[in-house]
Design a protein around this motif. Structure first.
Motif, short mmCIF file in Angstrom:
data_model
loop_
_atom_site.label_atom_id
_atom_site.label_comp_id
_atom_site.label_asym_id
_atom_site.label_seq_id
_atom_site.Cartn_x
_atom_site.Cartn_y
_atom_site.Cartn_z
N HIS A 59 47.42 64.16 34.44
CA HIS A 59 47.31 65.02 35.62
C HIS A 59 45.90 64.87 36.17
O HIS A 59 45.00 64.34 35.50
N ASN A 60 45.72 65.32 37.40
CA ASN A 60 44.41 65.28 38.06
C ASN A 60 43.72 63.92 38.00
O ASN A 60 42.58 63.80 37.55
N ALA A 61 44.42 62.90 38.45
CA ALA A 61 43.79 61.58 38.60
C ALA A 61 43.16 61.54 39.98
O ALA A 61 43.85 61.32 40.97
N PHE A 62 41.86 61.83 40.02
CA PHE A 62 41.20 61.97 41.31
C PHE A 62 40.26 60.82 41.61
O PHE A 62 39.81 60.11 40.72
N ILE B 25 43.08 60.15 52.33
CA ILE B 25 43.58 60.96 51.20
C ILE B 25 43.85 60.13 49.94
O ILE B 25 43.60 60.59 48.83
N PHE B 26 44.33 58.88 50.11
CA PHE B 26 44.72 58.12 48.92
C PHE B 26 43.97 56.80 48.75
O PHE B 26 44.31 56.00 47.89
N CYS B 27 43.00 56.53 49.64
CA CYS B 27 42.22 55.30 49.49
C CYS B 27 40.81 55.54 50.03
O CYS B 27 40.55 56.56 50.67
N ASN B 56 42.17 61.85 46.75
CA ASN B 56 40.80 62.24 47.05
C ASN B 56 40.61 63.71 46.62
O ASN B 56 41.27 64.60 47.15
N LYS B 57 39.72 63.95 45.68
CA LYS B 57 39.57 65.29 45.12
C LYS B 57 39.15 66.31 46.19
O LYS B 57 39.51 67.49 46.14
N LEU B 281 52.02 59.26 41.86
CA LEU B 281 50.97 60.28 41.79
C LEU B 281 51.28 61.29 40.70
O LEU B 281 52.43 61.68 40.49
N VAL B 282 50.23 61.69 40.01
CA VAL B 282 50.41 62.65 38.91
C VAL B 282 50.18 64.07 39.43
O VAL B 282 49.59 64.25 40.48
#
Lengths: 96, 479
Positions: A59-62, B25-27, B56-57, B281-282
């Protein structure tokens, strides 16, 4: 719940695919066979099992919000069947 | 009783806010608006096979911030889903979005209508998703596609269908706009599409609890257009029903030039998105620690700040409302206050007037003003160095040159003349020129006082201290 020819046509339309009547008949049977096979899972009692949304136990792969170099435009457009110097070109999408 | 009062409109809004993160968001592609077409792209946002999106956190951080600001509960475990449809501006054939477990749920915003009515509008959910690219249709027989916007982070804010007028919808949208801007998560530009609003509109007979058939309005790129389009659509639906027709569920595009909403004509009509969890995605787990940290970093939000402006600075509600509409304005105002030498309700109100009337005007013209300079300007009026009238002149110069008021006053020789002797001399020569007016004044035409003040000011090039001029004139004319 059996799949009908209508369902096959609907799914084909969503996938932007066209099939002959013969193929549609064949797929109707195949869809039903697949669903029947999968239906065996319904015999398992899952009333106390949380739905699984991800098989990887992570989880939380950021990623940090940091800019990385992009692909040059010419590279990005390289595989496009039709293009201008800057854009992908596609058949007109809005009906007139 | 008009026909309209038989009906109740039901409106729900879906607002998409483009996040002002540095990257997508994803790259790691830049998220900058206005770059050359197809230049901020990479295999991930181009939808190449075999690539892996990585979240992206900062997007999660922004979502939590917004969720907290609009009173949502934050989902402990949220997941991403694929929304499947074919359109040329969506290279993957699916949009990564959230469906079953959105990041925020069950919030609300409070709005106040022009007649003072207060309403609480529920927010069903806020979810994270990626934007699609941009299609350019007006280029001949083909459509051009720019993928730069693909993967731009979005927060979709879905309201409860519980607004009943265009005004309510407008106020709700304003509250969302204001909030995202205060939080600094979106630039809120409706014209450029960084904040977009779709409206679901239906009507029903008053008292009916079942919802009528809805239509979806799109393409409303200003607050005004949102209200006009909703008004138009409510009236249209009522007319259809009154004439015995039925409402067709469809998407309508607002045409601001023609003032109508016309059905969208697209070759893509099938809406069967077949959502399923995205295996790439997790899950996103958000714990209390994260939520508390985000809560602590929230800025003071407009509603609270407005109340504080009223109680702390004793400003009228109207002023507090205008000053807190945008965070930049409120910050400007408070920075100005810190530079005042005299801090009291009088100088606070003076600062408020300057900001509301002059600062906002020049800022709308695209000019800038330093709050420190405004403080100095107000200080100069307070100390009697310049008159209020001259201050206006100094202000314009400040916005043009960005020089400090001290420099401008010195350079242009604008220091106010408060020397009683000098003023008296000017007044005596003025009075000598207008014997008739003096006679008329003395016979009761009191308004001529303004004439004498004006003439004196004219001779003194606006630099005479108006208070002293008035005093001396009053004394002289009494004799």
């Amino acid at each position: 719940m059996a799949i009908t020819k209508n369902d096959v046509e609907h799914i084909a339309k969503l996938a932007k695919l066209e099939f002959s009547d013969e193929e549609k008949e064949k797929f109707t049977h195949q869809f039903n066979d697949i669903l029947k096979y999968i239906e065996q899972l319904n015999t398992v009692d899952t009333s106390n099992v949380e739905p699984l949304t991800q098989v990887i136990e992570l989880h939380n792969a950021f990623r940090a919000d940091e800019v990385k170099p992009s692909t040059p435009t010419s590279e990005a457009l390289k595989n496009a069947p039709d293009k201008t110097d800057e854009y992908f070109k596609v058949p007109k999408v809005i009906g007139s | 009783m008009s026909i309209n009062s038989k009906y109740q409109a039901v409106i729900g809004l879906e607002v998409h806010a483009q996040l002002s993160t540095k990257t997508k968001i994803f790259c790691g592609c830049s998220n900058k608006f206005g770059s050359a077409p197809n230049s901020n792209v990479c295999p991930v946002c181009l939808g190449m096979p075999g690539v892996l999106p990585v979240l992206n956190k900062e997007v999660v951080e922004y979502a939590i911030r917004l969720g907290l600001a609009v009173n949502c509960s934050i989902t402990t475990k949220s997941i991403f889903a694929r929304k499947n449809y074919f359109y040329p501006d969506l290279p993957k054939g699916y949009q990564i979005s959230q469906y079953e477990e959105p990041i925020c749920r069950n919030g609300f915003v409070d709005i106040e209508l022009a007649d003072g009515t207060k309403r609480r509008i529920g927010i069903t959910r806020i979810h994270m998703e990626e934007d699609a690219g941009k299609s350019i249709h007006d280029a001949g027989s083909e459509t051009l596609v720019d993928v730069n916007r693909c993967g731009t982070p979005l927060l979709e804010i879905v309201s409860e269908p519980e607004m009943h007028s265009a005004e309510e919808a407008g106020k709700y949208l304003f509250a969302i706009w204001q909030t995202v801007k205060y939080l600094g998560i979106c630039d809120g530009n409706l014209e450029e599409g960084s904040l977009r609003c779709d409206a679901n509109v239906s009507v029903r007979m008053k008292g009916e609890t079942k919802l009528g058939t809805k239509t979806e309005l799109k393409n409303m790129n200003s607050f005004r257009n949102v209200e006009r389009a909703i008004e138009y659509e409510i009236a249209r639906q009522i007319e259809v029903i009154e004439e015995g027709g039925t409402i067709i569920q469809q998407t309508l595009l607002w045409n601001a030039e023609k003032n109508i909403a016309a059905p969208m004509r697209s070759k893509e009509e099938a809406h069967d998105y077949r959502y399923f969890p995205d295996p790439d995605l997790v899950p996103v787990l958000v714990n209390d620690e994260w939520i508390n940290a985000a809560a602590q970093n929230l800025p003071e939000l407009p509603a609270k700040r407005k109340v504080r402006f009223i109680t702390e600075y004793l400003l009228p509600e109207y002023d507090a409302e205008i000053l807190t509409q945008e965070r930049t304005t409120a910050d400007f105002f408070e920075t100005t206050l810190t530079g005042l030498t005299k801090k009291n309700p009088e100088t606070y109100k003076a600062a408020s007037n300057w900001v509301m009337n002059d600062v906002l005007r020049v800022m709308n013209e695209g000019k800038t003003i330093h709050p420190e300079h405004l403080s100095s300007l107000i200080n100069a009026i307070q100390s009697g160095t310049i008159s209020g009238k001259i201050a206006k002149e100094v202000f314009e110069e400040m916005s043009a040159t960005h020089e400090s008021p001290e420099i401008i006053i010195k350079k242009k020789g604008l220091v106010q003349i408060s020397d009683t002797g000098a003023i008296e001399k000017e007044i005596e020569s003025i009075l000598a020129k207008f014997p008739n007016e003096i006679a008329r004044f003395k016979s009761g035409e009191a308004k001529l006082m303004g004439f004498f003040v004006g003439e004196t000011m004219k001779v003194m090039k606006g630099k005479g201290n108006p208070k002293i001029i008035n005093e001396i004139l009053a004394k002289k004319l009494k004799n």
